[in-house]
Design a protein around this motif. Structure first.
Motif: not given
Ligand code: SAH
Length: 353
Positions: A71-73, A111-113, A235-237, A309-311
């Motif tokens: 799901y994550c950008g 991120g897990e960097d 959730f946002i794509p 940009l997570l989403y």
């Molecule tokens: N790496 C860290 C931080 C993650 S980002 C960790 O693993 O905890 C924080 C949150 O963003 C995530 O836990 C997730 O629930 C949310 N997130 C990631 N992608 C998303 C998406 N496409 N839409 C909505 N929320 C999202």
């Protein structure tokens, strides 16, 4: 309003619990049913925290990630993501800038960097605590071994956010590659609590393949785990992930869940998330009205903000930018609330151990 919804909400307020069928009806409540639920969520929040809203300055310090969550950008397979990593000094500068703006909590998320070492996290936490001693430091940097969590805590970190994402193992495996497991995620959460952090868990609403039963599993986990903080957002794509073609989660259902969680865990620190604000213009105000009491403005340096940009469409330059904190304050006041500039610790400290 359906009489049985009123009965269910009143029972939830009285018992902090309901059987699964009752939770299902509340999660899916609409129109005046939903309005009643959210108003009661707002009341429960006020009974614990008054009209206070706490602000957390969010520093998104690295968007490198070794994980590949579908799901994550920021997932490692996303070649279109322009990667950045702040230096320790830059992170400290952000924290100090936030301190000067009035923030008394800084959240370091990333991120897990592996390129930003655990030693660097320890060192930057120490420096922040030296420069801004009355500031709470929250980490949100994913899964680590227990000794690393302990080192972060010993350096002065106060809180840790780690959403379980979904408490259903089957659903977890539809959102993540096989090397990631719910079991490990939950082990991390329990470890964090054992060490003594204030801990936040949480989940996305409307993630692909999610059923109402999965959401109930998250509520049951939350009841058992008793988090100090809880992150719930739609959730946002994101266009460069495998989930690009799935619809966004429902804002209405997210608001219902904020209210339900507030009623089940009256003392929990509950943000009206950026994702909620992105999905709806009124999202964060409506979240506050339903029982949320935290907002997390963005303190990252302006040039990198648009890269975390997570989403798609993630807000980062409007009122949620920490510089615009006075605008955010007005928004909060428009929802009948005020900003409490304190650290905003968990109201039931001593509980939820
Ligand atoms: N790496 C860290 C931080 C993650 S980002 C960790 O693993 O905890 C924080 C949150 O963003 C995530 O836990 C997730 O629930 C949310 N997130 C990631 N992608 C998303 C998406 N496409 N839409 C909505 N929320 C999202």
């Amino acid at each position: 309003m359906k009489e049985n919804i009123k009965t269910l909400v009143d029972a939830l307020v009285a018992e902090r619990n309901l059987p699964d069928e009752g939770l299902r009806a509340l999660i899916e409540a609409e129109s005046e049913d939903a309005a009643y639920l959210r108003a009661r969520g707002g009341e429960v929040c006020e009974s614990v925290y008054g009209k206070a809203v706490y602000l957390r300055g969010l520093v998104e310090f690295t968007n490198y990630c070794k994980n590949d969550c579908f799901y994550c950008g920021l997932r490692r397979s996303n070649r279109e993501c322009e990667r950045y990593r702040l230096t320790e000094e830059e992170v400290l500068d952000c924290a100090i800038r936030g301190y000067e703006l009035g923030f008394r909590t800084v959240v370091l998320q990333g991120g897990e960097d592996g390129g930003f070492s655990d030693e660097s996290v320890v060192s930057v936490v120490r420096k922040i605590k030296e420069s801004c001693p009355d500031t709470a430091v929250t980490l949100s940097i994913g899964e680590r071994d227990a000794d690393k969590y302990q080192a972060f805590f010993d350096a002065g970190a106060d809180r840790y956010l780690l959403r379980e994402e979904t408490a259903s193992p089957e659903h977890y495996s539809k959102l993540h590659p096989p090397e990631l497991s719910l079991e490990r995620r939950l082990d991390c959460l329990y470890e964090l609590k054992r060490i003594g952090f204030q801990v936040g868990c949480g989940f996305m609403v409307g993630a692909p393949y999610q059923t109402t039963g999965d959401i109930i599993a998250d509520l049951r986990f939350m009841q058992k785990f008793k988090p100090h903080m809880l992150g719930i957002g739609p959730f946002i794509p994101h266009k460069s992930t495998p989930f690009r073609d799935f619809p966004a989660g429902s804002v209405e259902m997210t608001l219902n869940l904020l209210a339900i969680s507030r009623i089940m865990l009256p003392e929990v620190l509950l943000p009206a998330t950026t994702a909620l604000g992105t999905a709806s213009d009124r999202g964060r105000e409506d979240g506050l009205l339903a029982g949320a009491n935290v907002i997390m403005p963005n303190l990252s340096p302006a040039p990198v903000r648009s890269k975390y940009l997570l989403y798609d469409g993630k807000l980062c330059t409007g009122d949620e930018a920490a510089e615009s904190v006075r605008l955010m304050e007005r928004r909060i006041e428009s929802a009948g609330r005020y900003v409490d500039w304190g650290r905003g610790d968990f109201a039931g400290m001593g509980e939820n151990k």
